[in-house]
Scaffold this motif. Structure first.
Motif, PDB file in Angstrom:
ATOM      1  N   ASP A   1       0.830  -1.198   0.000  1.00 33.61           N
ATOM      2  CA  ASP A   1       0.000   0.000   0.000  1.00 33.61           C
ATOM      3  C   ASP A   1       0.873   1.261   0.000  1.00 33.61           C
ATOM      4  O   ASP A   1       2.044   1.233   0.392  1.00 33.61           O
ATOM      5  CB  ASP A   1      -0.902  -0.013   1.238  1.00 33.61           C
ATOM      6  N   ASP A   2       0.290   2.362  -0.442  1.00 32.30           N
ATOM      7  CA  ASP A   2       0.978   3.656  -0.398  1.00 32.30           C
ATOM      8  C   ASP A   2       0.961   4.145   1.046  1.00 32.30           C
ATOM      9  O   ASP A   2      -0.105   4.425   1.606  1.00 32.30           O
ATOM     10  CB  ASP A   2       0.259   4.640  -1.319  1.00 32.30           C
ATOM     11  N   CYS A   3       2.135   4.243   1.644  1.00 29.70           N
ATOM     12  CA  CYS A   3       2.225   4.511   3.086  1.00 29.70           C
ATOM     13  C   CYS A   3       3.099   5.723   3.389  1.00 29.70           C
ATOM     14  O   CYS A   3       4.033   6.048   2.651  1.00 29.70           O
ATOM     15  CB  CYS A   3       2.807   3.300   3.818  1.00 29.70           C
ATOM     16  N   LEU A   4       2.781   6.367   4.494  1.00 35.60           N
ATOM     17  CA  LEU A   4       3.660   7.365   5.084  1.00 35.60           C
ATOM     18  C   LEU A   4       4.664   6.649   5.974  1.00 35.60           C
ATOM     19  O   LEU A   4       4.365   5.598   6.547  1.00 35.60           O
ATOM     20  CB  LEU A   4       2.852   8.366   5.908  1.00 35.60           C
ATOM     21  N   GLU A   5       5.861   7.219   6.094  1.00 38.47           N
ATOM     22  CA  GLU A   5       6.894   6.622   6.934  1.00 38.47           C
ATOM     23  C   GLU A   5       7.332   7.620   8.004  1.00 38.47           C
ATOM     24  O   GLU A   5       7.593   8.789   7.699  1.00 38.47           O
ATOM     25  CB  GLU A   5       8.103   6.201   6.091  1.00 38.47           C
ATOM     26  N   PHE A   6       7.411   7.136   9.243  1.00 39.11           N
ATOM     27  CA  PHE A   6       7.828   7.973  10.364  1.00 39.11           C
ATOM     28  C   PHE A   6       8.992   7.282  11.077  1.00 39.11           C
ATOM     29  O   PHE A   6       8.823   6.169  11.599  1.00 39.11           O
ATOM     30  CB  PHE A   6       6.669   8.187  11.345  1.00 39.11           C
ATOM     31  N   PRO A   7      10.174   7.892  11.089  1.00 42.51           N
ATOM     32  CA  PRO A   7      11.328   7.256  11.737  1.00 42.51           C
ATOM     33  C   PRO A   7      11.139   7.158  13.244  1.00 42.51           C
ATOM     34  O   PRO A   7      10.596   8.063  13.885  1.00 42.51           O
ATOM     35  CB  PRO A   7      12.491   8.187  11.375  1.00 42.51           C
ATOM     36  N   LEU A   8      11.602   6.045  13.804  1.00 42.21           N
ATOM     37  CA  LEU A   8      11.526   5.790  15.238  1.00 42.21           C
ATOM     38  C   LEU A   8      12.920   5.450  15.753  1.00 42.21           C
ATOM     39  O   LEU A   8      13.820   5.120  14.962  1.00 42.21           O
ATOM     40  CB  LEU A   8      10.562   4.629  15.516  1.00 42.21           C
ATOM     41  N   PRO A   9      13.124   5.506  17.066  1.00 39.42           N
ATOM     42  CA  PRO A   9      14.428   5.105  17.613  1.00 39.42           C
ATOM     43  C   PRO A   9      14.728   3.637  17.299  1.00 39.42           C
ATOM     44  O   PRO A   9      13.828   2.835  17.022  1.00 39.42           O
ATOM     45  CB  PRO A   9      14.256   5.331  19.118  1.00 39.42           C
ATOM     46  N   GLY A  10      16.000   3.299  17.365  1.00 38.62           N
ATOM     47  CA  GLY A  10      16.405   1.917  17.174  1.00 38.62           C
ATOM     48  C   GLY A  10      16.326   1.447  15.735  1.00 38.62           C
ATOM     49  O   GLY A  10      16.088   0.261  15.480  1.00 38.62           O
ATOM     50  N   GLN A  11      16.510   2.372  14.776  1.00 40.86           N
ATOM     51  CA  GLN A  11      16.482   2.034  13.346  1.00 40.86           C
ATOM     52  C   GLN A  11      15.169   1.358  12.950  1.00 40.86           C
ATOM     53  O   GLN A  11      15.141   0.438  12.142  1.00 40.86           O
ATOM     54  CB  GLN A  11      17.675   1.137  12.981  1.00 40.86           C
ATOM     55  N   ARG A  12      14.100   1.853  13.522  1.00 44.94           N
ATOM     56  CA  ARG A  12      12.781   1.340  13.176  1.00 44.94           C
ATOM     57  C   ARG A  12      11.973   2.427  12.468  1.00 44.94           C
ATOM     58  O   ARG A  12      12.290   3.614  12.546  1.00 44.94           O
ATOM     59  CB  ARG A  12      12.048   0.851  14.425  1.00 44.94           C
ATOM     60  N   VAL A  13      10.915   2.006  11.801  1.00 39.40           N
ATOM     61  CA  VAL A  13      10.078   2.919  11.027  1.00 39.40           C
ATOM     62  C   VAL A  13       8.615   2.549  11.250  1.00 39.40           C
ATOM     63  O   VAL A  13       8.253   1.363  11.202  1.00 39.40           O
ATOM     64  CB  VAL A  13      10.399   2.831   9.513  1.00 39.40           C
ATOM     65  N   LEU A  14       7.796   3.565  11.511  1.00 37.88           N
ATOM     66  CA  LEU A  14       6.353   3.364  11.543  1.00 37.88           C
ATOM     67  C   LEU A  14       5.823   3.615  10.135  1.00 37.88           C
ATOM     68  O   LEU A  14       6.018   4.697   9.571  1.00 37.88           O
ATOM     69  CB  LEU A  14       5.687   4.333  12.521  1.00 37.88           C
TER      70      LEU A  14
ATOM     71  N   GLN B   1      14.291  -0.494   9.342  1.00 35.37           N
ATOM     72  CA  GLN B   1      14.533   0.334   8.164  1.00 35.37           C
ATOM     73  C   GLN B   1      14.752  -0.505   6.909  1.00 35.37           C
ATOM     74  O   GLN B   1      14.312  -0.139   5.819  1.00 35.37           O
ATOM     75  CB  GLN B   1      15.742   1.243   8.410  1.00 35.37           C
ATOM     76  N   ASP B   2      15.445  -1.644   7.052  1.00 31.57           N
ATOM     77  CA  ASP B   2      15.707  -2.452   5.869  1.00 31.57           C
ATOM     78  C   ASP B   2      14.432  -3.101   5.343  1.00 31.57           C
ATOM     79  O   ASP B   2      14.255  -3.265   4.136  1.00 31.57           O
ATOM     80  CB  ASP B   2      16.788  -3.510   6.137  1.00 31.57           C
ATOM     81  N   VAL B   3      13.512  -3.453   6.242  1.00 29.94           N
ATOM     82  CA  VAL B   3      12.223  -3.983   5.788  1.00 29.94           C
ATOM     83  C   VAL B   3      11.440  -2.890   5.069  1.00 29.94           C
ATOM     84  O   VAL B   3      10.823  -3.130   4.022  1.00 29.94           O
ATOM     85  CB  VAL B   3      11.419  -4.551   6.969  1.00 29.94           C
ATOM     86  N   ALA B   4      11.462  -1.671   5.619  1.00 31.97           N
ATOM     87  CA  ALA B   4      10.766  -0.557   4.968  1.00 31.97           C
ATOM     88  C   ALA B   4      11.308  -0.340   3.558  1.00 31.97           C
ATOM     89  O   ALA B   4      10.548  -0.094   2.611  1.00 31.97           O
ATOM     90  CB  ALA B   4      10.912   0.716   5.800  1.00 31.97           C
ATOM     91  N   TYR B   5      12.623  -0.447   3.415  1.00 34.08           N
ATOM     92  CA  TYR B   5      13.222  -0.288   2.089  1.00 34.08           C
ATOM     93  C   TYR B   5      12.746  -1.384   1.142  1.00 34.08           C
ATOM     94  O   TYR B   5      12.384  -1.121  -0.013  1.00 34.08           O
ATOM     95  CB  TYR B   5      14.749  -0.313   2.191  1.00 34.08           C
ATOM     96  N   SER B   6      12.728  -2.620   1.621  1.00 37.63           N
ATOM     97  CA  SER B   6      12.315  -3.719   0.748  1.00 37.63           C
ATOM     98  C   SER B   6      10.852  -3.591   0.344  1.00 37.63           C
ATOM     99  O   SER B   6      10.466  -3.981  -0.754  1.00 37.63           O
ATOM    100  CB  SER B   6      12.556  -5.064   1.436  1.00 37.63           C
ATOM    101  N   LEU B   7      10.024  -3.017   1.219  1.00 36.50           N
ATOM    102  CA  LEU B   7       8.608  -2.859   0.893  1.00 36.50           C
ATOM    103  C   LEU B   7       8.399  -1.850  -0.230  1.00 36.50           C
ATOM    104  O   LEU B   7       7.444  -1.959  -1.001  1.00 36.50           O
ATOM    105  CB  LEU B   7       7.828  -2.430   2.137  1.00 36.50           C
ATOM    106  N   ARG B   8       9.287  -0.873  -0.338  1.00 38.37           N
ATOM    107  CA  ARG B   8       9.157   0.107  -1.422  1.00 38.37           C
ATOM    108  C   ARG B   8       9.352  -0.543  -2.785  1.00 38.37           C
ATOM    109  O   ARG B   8       8.957   0.020  -3.810  1.00 38.37           O
ATOM    110  CB  ARG B   8      10.170   1.237  -1.243  1.00 38.37           C
ATOM    111  N   LEU B   9       9.969  -1.710  -2.814  1.00 38.96           N
ATOM    112  CA  LEU B   9      10.174  -2.435  -4.067  1.00 38.96           C
ATOM    113  C   LEU B   9       8.949  -3.248  -4.460  1.00 38.96           C
ATOM    114  O   LEU B   9       8.958  -3.907  -5.496  1.00 38.96           O
ATOM    115  CB  LEU B   9      11.380  -3.378  -3.936  1.00 38.96           C
TER     116      LEU B   9
END
Length: 334
Positions: free
Chosen positions: A31-44, A58-66
């Motif tokens: 889905d088209d999502c907004l991303e919000f950085p969180l501590p510990g190299q995590r992303v909402l 963060q690496d999962v967030a990157y892979s989802l953009r693909l």
């Protein structure tokens, strides 16, 4: 997982029953999502279209953009592995991430989307005149060839408007193009209006006089470079076309084409939607593409194109008598 990439992820979402396991041929997309950085190299990540959300690394967030194009699950796994070599040997981990994101409600189903698109219940297109704007710039030979092809394939209608918008730098080319319009108008018994630099400058001045508060914006959209008018400014010709075609269906035509339709070498099946701006087919000889020429359907502006132009998706489906779309119609949609 290997040591190079860490995929420890957690999720935050409303608890709902897990969806049924994906069929291998089902087309899905992130889905088209907004991303919000969180501590510990995590992303909402949070959907722009619902309240669904998840917390991932963060690496999962990157892979989802693909994964924002509709593909089957095996195709997604292969696509991610090709773009992230470190995951090439971890297909099960990629699968697990996809299934978890799907359970969080952040994967879209092409089948569900296609089923939601239905033809308009009652729709009758209203006849509307057209505006043809041919865009040319220092290519008189190309313009002449285009006009010759229009004379062969197009049924000229007195209710339509026809313009040549000339952005040529050279005076001799502008004069040649003006003469082409005059000769073509006489031969076809129509008014092919030549809209060159003089007419453009005159209309621009009138607009700025009428709307002085928008003078700067009008210069930006429609004017030439004041310090060097020989600099090409191709976008302005399209802006002039939008203005000249106000109130009509508009067709912008580049001067380097033949105004004729040929059957595609590989006919498509049904209707599909794509994020690609165009497709291309290549031929080894003129004879090869000419064999696909059909005089009954040679005019590219006739029938379906101009009828559908300006209608909604639901109205277009009704015009084509399509009751339902298959999921494959959305395969190339980003």
């Amino acid at each position: 997982m290997n040591d190079k990439v860490s995929h420890n992820y957690s999720f935050s979402y409303n608890l709902t029953p897990a969806p049924a396991a994906e069929k291998e041929d089902e087309l899905i997309a992130f889905d088209d999502c907004l991303e919000f950085p969180l501590p510990g190299q995590r992303v909402l990540i949070r959907s722009k279209h619902s309240d669904k959300q998840a917390i991932v690394t963060q690496d999962v967030a990157y892979s989802l953009r693909l994964r924002q194009t509709f593909r089957s699950l095996p195709e997604h796994i292969l696509h991610v592995a090709q773009h992230i070599p470190e995951l090439a040997e971890e297909p099960q981990d990629i699968r697990q991430v996809l299934q978890s994101i799907r359970q969080a409600g952040l994967m879209l189903s092409a089948r569900d989307k296609a089923q939601s698109l239905r033809p308009a219940a009652e729709f009758q297109p209203v006849a509307q005149s057209l505006c043809f704007c041919i865009l040319t710039c220092d290519r008189s030979a190309s313009l002449s060839r285009l006009l010759d092809s229009m004379a062969t394939t197009h049924s000229f209608d007195a209710n339509n408007r026809y313009y040549v918008i000339d952005d040529s730098r050279e005076q001799r080319n502008r004069e040649h193009n003006r003469q082409l319009c005059r000769k073509f108008s006489a031969a076809q018994n129509l008014d092919l209006k030549y809209f060159g630099t003089e007419a453009q400058d005159q209309l621009l001045m009138q607009l700025k006089t009428t709307l002085p508060e928008h003078a700067k914006g009008l210069d930006f959209l429609l004017g030439r470079y004041p310090d060097d008018p020989t600099i090409a400014s191709y976008g302005r010709s399209r802006n002039w076309g939008l203005l000249l075609g106000a109130g009509r269906k508009l067709l912008l035509i580049d001067d380097d084409i033949l105004f004729q339709r040929v059957e595609p070498p590989q006919p498509g099946v049904g209707i599909n939607f794509s994020s690609q701006s165009r497709g291309a087919a290549f031929f080894r000889s003129d004879d090869e593409w000419r064999a696909l020429y059909n005089t009954d359907t040679a005019d590219p502006s006739a029938n379906a194109l101009t009828t559908v132009l300006g209608t909604s998706l639901e109205e277009s489906l009704q015009l084509f008598a399509i009751d339902a779309l298959s999921q494959n119609a959305l395969r190339d949609l980003l």
